[in-house]
Design a protein around this motif. Structure first.
Motif, PDB file in Angstrom:
ATOM      1  N   GLU A   1      -4.627  11.729 -15.758  1.00 36.37           N
ATOM      2  CA  GLU A   1      -4.346  12.286 -14.443  1.00 36.37           C
ATOM      3  C   GLU A   1      -5.637  12.555 -13.679  1.00 36.37           C
ATOM      4  O   GLU A   1      -5.737  12.280 -12.474  1.00 36.37           O
ATOM      5  N   ARG A   2      -6.655  13.066 -14.370  1.00 36.05           N
ATOM      6  CA  ARG A   2      -7.923  13.352 -13.704  1.00 36.05           C
ATOM      7  C   ARG A   2      -8.684  12.083 -13.356  1.00 36.05           C
ATOM      8  O   ARG A   2      -9.411  12.024 -12.362  1.00 36.05           O
ATOM      9  N   ALA A   3      -8.515  11.031 -14.172  1.00 35.58           N
ATOM     10  CA  ALA A   3      -9.317   9.828 -13.999  1.00 35.58           C
ATOM     11  C   ALA A   3      -8.762   8.880 -12.941  1.00 35.58           C
ATOM     12  O   ALA A   3      -9.509   8.085 -12.370  1.00 35.58           O
ATOM     13  N   ARG A   4      -7.476   8.938 -12.665  1.00 33.88           N
ATOM     14  CA  ARG A   4      -6.879   7.933 -11.791  1.00 33.88           C
ATOM     15  C   ARG A   4      -7.170   8.242 -10.319  1.00 33.88           C
ATOM     16  O   ARG A   4      -7.474   9.380  -9.931  1.00 33.88           O
ATOM     17  N   GLU A   5      -7.019   7.196  -9.514  1.00 35.18           N
ATOM     18  CA  GLU A   5      -7.243   7.324  -8.075  1.00 35.18           C
ATOM     19  C   GLU A   5      -6.004   7.899  -7.400  1.00 35.18           C
ATOM     20  O   GLU A   5      -4.883   7.459  -7.647  1.00 35.18           O
ATOM     21  N   ARG A   6      -6.188   8.873  -6.553  1.00 36.64           N
ATOM     22  CA  ARG A   6      -5.088   9.451  -5.787  1.00 36.64           C
ATOM     23  C   ARG A   6      -5.207   8.968  -4.341  1.00 36.64           C
ATOM     24  O   ARG A   6      -6.258   9.138  -3.706  1.00 36.64           O
ATOM     25  N   ILE A   7      -4.142   8.334  -3.854  1.00 39.23           N
ATOM     26  CA  ILE A   7      -4.130   7.806  -2.497  1.00 39.23           C
ATOM     27  C   ILE A   7      -3.419   8.813  -1.603  1.00 39.23           C
ATOM     28  O   ILE A   7      -2.234   9.110  -1.812  1.00 39.23           O
ATOM     29  N   VAL A   8      -4.124   9.343  -0.629  1.00 36.42           N
ATOM     30  CA  VAL A   8      -3.553  10.322   0.296  1.00 36.42           C
ATOM     31  C   VAL A   8      -3.340   9.649   1.652  1.00 36.42           C
ATOM     32  O   VAL A   8      -4.290   9.171   2.272  1.00 36.42           O
TER      33      VAL A   8
ATOM     34  N   PRO B   1       0.813  -1.229   0.000  1.00 32.52           N
ATOM     35  CA  PRO B   1       0.000   0.000   0.000  1.00 32.52           C
ATOM     36  C   PRO B   1       0.844   1.276   0.000  1.00 32.52           C
ATOM     37  O   PRO B   1       0.444   2.289  -0.584  1.00 32.52           O
ATOM     38  N   TYR B   2       2.001   1.240   0.642  1.00 32.71           N
ATOM     39  CA  TYR B   2       2.860   2.430   0.653  1.00 32.71           C
ATOM     40  C   TYR B   2       3.396   2.724  -0.744  1.00 32.71           C
ATOM     41  O   TYR B   2       3.437   3.883  -1.179  1.00 32.71           O
ATOM     42  N   THR B   3       3.806   1.688  -1.473  1.00 34.18           N
ATOM     43  CA  THR B   3       4.283   1.876  -2.844  1.00 34.18           C
ATOM     44  C   THR B   3       3.179   2.438  -3.723  1.00 34.18           C
ATOM     45  O   THR B   3       3.415   3.335  -4.546  1.00 34.18           O
ATOM     46  N   ARG B   4       1.954   1.934  -3.547  1.00 36.81           N
ATOM     47  CA  ARG B   4       0.825   2.435  -4.328  1.00 36.81           C
ATOM     48  C   ARG B   4       0.577   3.916  -4.041  1.00 36.81           C
ATOM     49  O   ARG B   4       0.290   4.706  -4.956  1.00 36.81           O
ATOM     50  N   ALA B   5       0.720   4.315  -2.793  1.00 38.12           N
ATOM     51  CA  ALA B   5       0.518   5.719  -2.438  1.00 38.12           C
ATOM     52  C   ALA B   5       1.604   6.603  -3.047  1.00 38.12           C
ATOM     53  O   ALA B   5       1.325   7.697  -3.546  1.00 38.12           O
ATOM     54  N   LEU B   6       2.854   6.137  -3.024  1.00 33.05           N
ATOM     55  CA  LEU B   6       3.936   6.915  -3.617  1.00 33.05           C
ATOM     56  C   LEU B   6       3.716   7.099  -5.120  1.00 33.05           C
ATOM     57  O   LEU B   6       3.879   8.208  -5.654  1.00 33.05           O
ATOM     58  N   LEU B   7       3.356   6.022  -5.795  1.00 33.77           N
ATOM     59  CA  LEU B   7       3.182   6.097  -7.246  1.00 33.77           C
ATOM     60  C   LEU B   7       1.971   6.944  -7.628  1.00 33.77           C
ATOM     61  O   LEU B   7       1.959   7.573  -8.690  1.00 33.77           O
ATOM     62  N   SER B   8       0.967   6.970  -6.772  1.00 34.37           N
ATOM     63  CA  SER B   8      -0.211   7.776  -7.091  1.00 34.37           C
ATOM     64  C   SER B   8       0.088   9.266  -7.023  1.00 34.37           C
ATOM     65  O   SER B   8      -0.690  10.083  -7.544  1.00 34.37           O
ATOM     66  N   ALA B   9       1.191   9.636  -6.382  1.00 37.14           N
ATOM     67  CA  ALA B   9       1.565  11.052  -6.280  1.00 37.14           C
ATOM     68  C   ALA B   9       2.404  11.513  -7.460  1.00 37.14           C
ATOM     69  O   ALA B   9       2.672  12.716  -7.590  1.00 37.14           O
ATOM     70  N   VAL B  10       2.821  10.601  -8.329  1.00 37.93           N
ATOM     71  CA  VAL B  10       3.626  10.977  -9.497  1.00 37.93           C
ATOM     72  C   VAL B  10       2.695  11.505 -10.586  1.00 37.93           C
ATOM     73  O   VAL B  10       1.797  10.791 -11.033  1.00 37.93           O
ATOM     74  N   PRO B  11       2.866  12.753 -11.043  1.00 46.88           N
ATOM     75  CA  PRO B  11       1.969  13.298 -12.062  1.00 46.88           C
ATOM     76  C   PRO B  11       2.123  12.582 -13.399  1.00 46.88           C
ATOM     77  O   PRO B  11       3.230  12.173 -13.778  1.00 46.88           O
ATOM     78  N   LEU B  12       1.016  12.401 -14.095  1.00 49.66           N
ATOM     79  CA  LEU B  12       1.016  11.781 -15.409  1.00 49.66           C
ATOM     80  C   LEU B  12       1.035  12.856 -16.493  1.00 49.66           C
ATOM     81  O   LEU B  12       0.422  13.922 -16.339  1.00 49.66           O
ATOM     82  N   PRO B  13       1.706  12.600 -17.621  1.00 56.55           N
ATOM     83  CA  PRO B  13       1.761  13.608 -18.685  1.00 56.55           C
ATOM     84  C   PRO B  13       0.439  13.778 -19.426  1.00 56.55           C
ATOM     85  O   PRO B  13       0.243  14.772 -20.115  1.00 56.55           O
TER      86      PRO B  13
END
Length: 324
Positions: free
Chosen positions: A265-272, A248-260
């Motif tokens: 970017e708008r459609a994906r889930e952001r884990i805070v 879960p920590y890796t998933r949270a880190l990757l969700s913070a990387v902006p997509l080009p």
């Protein structure tokens, strides 16, 4: 792949700070049982939040710090317990590139002296060391005529090239790069990353690449290890880790990387993640990530998970309930 570097159960504990009463606080376990292998010519990325222990791990590997426990094996020889005299023959095989190029270069020395000093320590003559320094300046894309200048006369990107040249002076087999591009502009980052990749191909270098920029790590690394509070929580091939993170920590880190792609970017889930990382001086029981984990259960609070295979590949994760 035969391991050039093998790290097993590496621990580094620092004494606690003294408060106003003069009493020492609890010891800080900055690195807590880290294990990994690094093959010749391979690049392993070490990522995680600030304070997770990744830079301390790098300094332990090159023996700028003495480990509290564990072993560091370089080409079959355990160097973890060697003193200064015993480490001397191995120093030339282990070098480091630091984060801030200007603070890691002596402002009172010329570039020629900075680059040639490792060779002089190893017993080379002054003439041979200067000749080698000129070769290295050319290798990293600088002009040998600049050897007699001082670090303040160079830009940040040029200064980092000088730091890289210094790390290559003794023809090392392993270079620990501690966030080598984080202090540079984006355009300069690309130049330095391209330079490091070219040098790896030409010289057969192995890199331990420490960074918090996951986009850069994905570009340059073959495998990735994710650290949290002094421990590796996930390690594996970069395609497995980035494509289907298990922890879960890796998933949270990757969700913070902006997509080009703005639509993606708008459609994906952001884990805070809620809260701040716990103090390494007082880590939680069980899984150290459980206070911030959205999937935590009772077992996570009492039992520390060990690294094990998660999924069909070779990737390992330290999680009781890894993502499928």
């Amino acid at each position: 792949m035969t391991a050039l570097l093998s790290v097993r159960d590496l621990v580094k504990t620092f004494p606690g700070r003294r408060g106003r009463t003069g009493r020492a606080g609890p010891p800080v376990r900055a690195v807590d049982g880290v294990s990994f292998d690094l093959g010749a010519g391979e690049t392993l990325g070490l990522v995680g939040e600030s304070g997770c222990g990744k830079s301390t791990t790098g300094r332990l590997v090159v023996r700028l710090l003495d480990p509290t426990e564990g072993s560091i094996t370089l080409d079959g020889q355990d160097i973890g317990g060697l003193g200064p005299a015993g480490m001397r023959p191995y120093r030339k095989h282990l070098q480091m590139v630091f984060q801030d190029p200007h603070s890691s270069l002596n402002p009172r020395q010329t570039v020629a002296r900075i680059i040639s000093e490792p060779l002089l320590v190893q017993g080379a003559s002054a003439a041979d060391a200067r000749r080698r320094a000129a070769e290295l300046m050319d290798l990293v894309g600088l002009v040998p005529e600049q050897l007699d200048r001082y670090p303040h006369e160079f830009s940040g990107g040029q200064a980092q090239r000088i730091g890289i040249a210094r790390s290559l002076a003794t023809s090392p087999r392993l270079v620990v790069a501690d966030e080598p591009v984080s202090a540079l502009d984006v355009s300069v980052q690309a130049q330095v990353v391209n330079l490091m990749e070219r040098l790896q191909r030409e010289l057969g270098l192995a890199y331990l690449f420490i960074a918090h920029d996951l986009s850069v790590v994905k570009r340059v690394c073959d495998r990735v290890a994710v650290m949290y509070l002094g421990r590796i929580v996930e390690i594996g091939d970069k395609h497995e880790v980035y494509g289907s993170p298990a922890h879960p920590y890796t998933r949270a880190l990757l969700s913070a990387v902006p997509l080009p792609d703005p639509a993606a970017e708008r459609a994906r889930e952001r884990i805070v993640l809620l809260g701040d990382p716990p103090s390494p001086a007082d880590p939680p029981s069980g899984c150290t990530f459980h206070p911030r984990c959205p999937k935590a259960q009772e077992r996570c609070r009492t039992e520390q998970p060990l690294l094990r295979i998660a999924g069909p590949g070779t990737r390992q994760a330290a999680c009781h309930f890894p993502e499928a």
